[in-house]
Design a protein around this motif. Structure first.
Motif, PDB file in Angstrom:
ATOM      1  N   PHE A 182       0.866  -1.132   0.208  1.00 36.56           N
ATOM      2  CA  PHE A 182      -0.026   0.025   0.020  1.00 36.56           C
ATOM      3  C   PHE A 182       0.732   1.202  -0.302  1.00 36.56           C
ATOM      4  CE2 PHE A 182      -2.807  -3.201   1.888  1.00 36.56           C
ATOM      5  CZ  PHE A 182      -3.798  -3.012   1.066  1.00 36.56           C
ATOM      6  N   GLU A 183       2.251   1.174   0.101  1.00 41.03           N
ATOM      7  CA  GLU A 183       2.882   2.315   0.136  1.00 41.03           C
ATOM      8  C   GLU A 183       2.711   3.186  -0.928  1.00 41.03           C
ATOM      9  OE1 GLU A 183       6.901   1.123   1.106  1.00 41.03           O
ATOM     10  OE2 GLU A 183       6.397   0.500   3.114  1.00 41.03           O
ATOM     11  N   SER A 184       2.800   2.811  -2.049  1.00 41.71           N
ATOM     12  CA  SER A 184       2.663   3.692  -3.218  1.00 41.71           C
ATOM     13  C   SER A 184       1.067   4.144  -3.818  1.00 41.71           C
ATOM     14  CB  SER A 184       3.284   2.900  -4.679  1.00 41.71           C
ATOM     15  OG  SER A 184       2.740   1.733  -4.655  1.00 41.71           O
ATOM     16  N   LEU A 185       0.243   3.460  -2.768  1.00 43.02           N
ATOM     17  CA  LEU A 185      -1.101   3.600  -2.993  1.00 43.02           C
ATOM     18  C   LEU A 185      -1.581   4.968  -2.604  1.00 43.02           C
ATOM     19  CD1 LEU A 185      -3.957   2.843  -4.006  1.00 43.02           C
ATOM     20  CD2 LEU A 185      -4.418   1.740  -1.912  1.00 43.02           C
ATOM     21  N   GLN A 186      -2.169   5.966  -3.344  1.00 43.88           N
ATOM     22  CA  GLN A 186      -2.578   7.226  -2.894  1.00 43.88           C
ATOM     23  C   GLN A 186      -3.889   7.272  -2.638  1.00 43.88           C
ATOM     24  OE1 GLN A 186      -1.404  10.225  -5.867  1.00 43.88           O
ATOM     25  NE2 GLN A 186       0.584  10.431  -4.794  1.00 43.88           N
ATOM     26  N   HIS A 187      -4.288   7.995  -1.473  1.00 41.20           N
ATOM     27  CA  HIS A 187      -5.603   7.949  -1.096  1.00 41.20           C
ATOM     28  C   HIS A 187      -6.200   9.094  -0.129  1.00 41.20           C
ATOM     29  CE1 HIS A 187      -3.554   6.668   2.672  1.00 41.20           C
ATOM     30  NE2 HIS A 187      -4.681   6.983   3.274  1.00 41.20           N
ATOM     31  N   THR A 188      -7.447   9.196  -0.157  1.00 37.74           N
ATOM     32  CA  THR A 188      -8.083  10.154   0.706  1.00 37.74           C
ATOM     33  C   THR A 188      -9.317   9.464   1.257  1.00 37.74           C
ATOM     34  OG1 THR A 188      -8.535  12.245   0.959  1.00 37.74           O
ATOM     35  CG2 THR A 188      -9.337  11.255  -0.853  1.00 37.74           C
ATOM     36  N   VAL A 189     -10.041  10.212   2.349  1.00 42.78           N
ATOM     37  CA  VAL A 189     -11.157   9.578   2.843  1.00 42.78           C
ATOM     38  C   VAL A 189     -12.098  10.657   3.157  1.00 42.78           C
ATOM     39  CG1 VAL A 189     -12.020   8.631   5.153  1.00 42.78           C
ATOM     40  CG2 VAL A 189      -9.611   8.079   4.540  1.00 42.78           C
ATOM     41  N   ILE A 190     -13.211  10.592   2.746  1.00 41.45           N
ATOM     42  CA  ILE A 190     -14.408  11.363   2.909  1.00 41.45           C
ATOM     43  C   ILE A 190     -15.308  10.723   4.275  1.00 41.45           C
ATOM     44  CG2 ILE A 190     -16.604  12.368   2.030  1.00 41.45           C
ATOM     45  CD1 ILE A 190     -15.477  11.621  -0.950  1.00 41.45           C
ATOM     46  N   PRO A 191     -14.940  11.495   5.398  1.00 39.86           N
ATOM     47  CA  PRO A 191     -15.436  10.765   6.574  1.00 39.86           C
ATOM     48  C   PRO A 191     -16.893  10.860   6.899  1.00 39.86           C
ATOM     49  CG  PRO A 191     -14.089  12.667   7.087  1.00 39.86           C
ATOM     50  CD  PRO A 191     -13.989  12.530   5.623  1.00 39.86           C
ATOM     51  N   SER A 192     -17.675  12.001   6.417  1.00 40.23           N
ATOM     52  CA  SER A 192     -18.945  11.919   6.425  1.00 40.23           C
ATOM     53  C   SER A 192     -19.463  13.078   5.435  1.00 40.23           C
ATOM     54  CB  SER A 192     -19.319  12.158   8.020  1.00 40.23           C
ATOM     55  OG  SER A 192     -18.604  13.488   8.265  1.00 40.23           O
ATOM     56  N   TRP A 193     -20.618  12.783   4.945  1.00 39.04           N
ATOM     57  CA  TRP A 193     -21.024  13.609   4.083  1.00 39.04           C
ATOM     58  C   TRP A 193     -22.755  14.063   4.091  1.00 39.04           C
ATOM     59  CZ3 TRP A 193     -24.906  10.179   2.173  1.00 39.04           C
ATOM     60  CH2 TRP A 193     -24.433   8.753   2.543  1.00 39.04           C
ATOM     61  N   TYR A 194     -23.167  13.929   5.308  1.00 40.01           N
ATOM     62  CA  TYR A 194     -24.577  14.199   5.746  1.00 40.01           C
ATOM     63  C   TYR A 194     -25.005  15.719   5.133  1.00 40.01           C
ATOM     64  CZ  TYR A 194     -22.736  16.717   9.473  1.00 40.01           C
ATOM     65  OH  TYR A 194     -21.957  17.686  10.206  1.00 40.01           O
TER      66      TYR A 194
END
Ligand SMILES: C=CC1=C(C)c2cc3[nH]c(cc4nc(cc5[nH]c(cc1n2)c(C)c5CCC(=O)O)C(CCC(=O)O)=C4C)c(C)c3C=C
Ligand SMILES: [Fe+2]
Length: 455
Positions: A182-194
């Motif tokens: 996973f080291e080269s996997l770029q990512h982001t999180v959308i924690p909540s979207w209400y």
């Protein structure tokens, strides 16, 4: 097309210290993946008990003091076997299994289509369930195998809770940390979207449509029923769930008011399990009180989850409807879950696109800083965003982790009486279970049965 990775039993309590056994394609920096996080549900009646085991073995669902955490698998096994008959009855009543997998797969297909329409042509959408197939571990394995370069992690829970999105993110964090894949996997999180306008609009549309079916549309009370969590999650662990839920309801009511709908409303919490206090008011108590107070028309709105599931189809449609009618409510309706509602799916696709500029390396800094207001803290972007580290840091900046599933065991009178009651009850149960295991006698079987059969 969404992927349903090959089914392989993976214990959810094994939170991923092992590495994924895959030969990853070199990540293609442009290839976008969307990882939909969801709970999962038993697909047939034989699945109910192992599904419940996975759920109760999660330290974010049953929070034991660290001194007795080693007992969690035993406790999970006992509670799962005691609750399974009641739970199976519920699943039987809705056709023999949970519809969650099919609906989540449909949502994944719909999001992918919406992304294509918006010009993101190479996106793949993956379903990662926490307690049943397709498990999170399997979905991530597929992400790596497919050579995804940019991953947007999107929990299918509008509001953040430690017990839902938090639990899945904690598992993902463990999997990421343990594996160089996973080291080269770029990512982001959308924690909540209400708070997203498309979601709020879609909910208001559904409510408005149902209100218009009542003989007295202006009189009907809009009854938001959210899945509960134990009160200690909010009071002790800082779960933003209650706050986000209240804000969510206010936003939807604001949208309805702008449309000229001034109906009265209530927010209550359903589906409590076990002996401790959960968020109040409880849905059943509220329905009784409203009936007693003369409410004749009630519109139930499931608010914490975007798919039909056992708690809409059985608990609301059957149990609460019956209770409402017994309490004097004459007209009862329920707003359907969003499932693949076009406005809603379109908005989720927009959320993914808005998140893409924030995709960054695990361990690196996100280009958007998350505020100190918890997982739902907003940035300049219209979705609250941060990489996993930033998200976790929002909860415990020092340790860069979600709050420990169990707070430190503190002797003294620093905690509320309820908390102490809950913890003492838990310790008592463990002692009883140990007695049962060692003596072979079912000492307080009926008491525990009562506890696990609540609601
Ligand atoms: C936002 C939604 C949910 C929260 C918060 C949540 C917390 C939570 N749940 C339990 C115990 C059980 N949950 C069960 C099933 C279940 N729960 C949710 C959603 C939330 N849970 C869903 C979508 C489902 C699956 C439904 C399906 O269709 O399969 C169950 C099993 C069903 C039953 O026996 O009632 C249990 C048990 C706890 C303890 C908890 C917070 C600590
Ligand atoms: Fe639940």
């Amino acid at each position: 097309m969404s992927r349903s990775p090959p089914q392989m039993p993976v214990s959810s309590s094994d939170s991923g210290t092992g590495q994924l056994d895959v030969a990853p394609r070199p990540p293609q920096s442009g290839k976008v993946g969307v990882l939909l996080l969801n709970l999962g549900g038993p697909e047939k009646l034989e699945d109910v008990q192992p599904f419940l085991y996975n759920l109760f073995a999660d330290p974010d669902i049953i929070r034991l003091p660290s001194a007795v955490r080693f007992l969690q698998p035993v406790l999970a096994s006992v509670i799962a076997s005691l609750r399974a008959p009641k739970s199976a009855e519920g699943y039987e009543a809705i056709g023999g299994g949970s519809p969650l997998r099919k609906i989540t797969d449909d949502q994944a297909v719909a999001i992918r289509k919406a992304l294509r329409k918006k010009g993101i042509l190479d996106a793949e959408v993956y379903v990662a369930m926490r307690y049943w197939h397709p498990y999170t571990e399997e979905a991530l394995k597929q992400v790596v195998e497919d050579g995804v370069g940019k991953l947007v992690i999107l929990p299918l829970y509008p509001q953040f809770s430690i017990s839902t999105s938090g639990s899945s993110l904690r598992l993902i964090e463990a999997l990421f940390k343990g594996d160089p894949a996973f080291e080269s996997l770029q990512h982001t999180v959308i924690p909540s979207w209400y708070q997203r306008p498309g979601y709020v609009r879609a909910m208001a549309d559904l409510i408005q449509e149902e209100l218009d079916q009542f003989p007295d549309p202006e009189e009907a009370r809009i009854f938001f029923s959210a899945h509960g969590v134990p009160k200690s999650y909010v009071i002790e662990a800082g779960d933003p769930y209650k706050e986000e839920m209240e804000e969510c309801v206010a936003l939807i009511m604001g949208e309805l008011a702008r449309r000229g709908r001034g109906n009265p409303h209530t927010l209550a919490y359903q589906s409590r399990v076990g002996p401790v206090e959960w968020l109040k008011p409880y849905t059943d108590d509220s329905i009784r009180e409203l009936g007693k107070g003369g409410c004749k028309s009630l519109l139930a709105v499931p608010i914490s989850f975007v798919s039909e599931h056992i708690e809409t189809l059985e608990e609301i449609d059957m149990e609460y409807r019956e209770l409402a009618e017994e309490s004097g409510v004459r007209h009862w309706r329920r707003v359907p879950a969003l499932n693949t509602d076009a406005t809603f799916i379109d908005d989720l696709a927009d959320a993914v696109i808005e998140a893409l500029p924030y995709v960054s390396n695990f361990g690196g800094r996100s280009s958007a800083t998350i505020g100190s207001g918890g997982a739902g803290a907003t940035t300049d972007a219209s979705v609250p965003i941060g990489d996993l580290e930033a998200l976790l840091g929002a909860y415990d900046r020092e340790r860069r982790a979600l709050p420990a599933p169990v707070g430190p065991w503190e002797w003294g009178f620093t905690k509320s009486a309820e908390t102490w009651n809950g913890r003492l009850a838990m310790v008592a149960i463990i002692v009883i279970l140990l007695l049962e295991v060692t003596t072979g006698q079912s000492v307080l079987y009926s008491a525990i049965y009562h506890m696990t059969a609540l609601d």
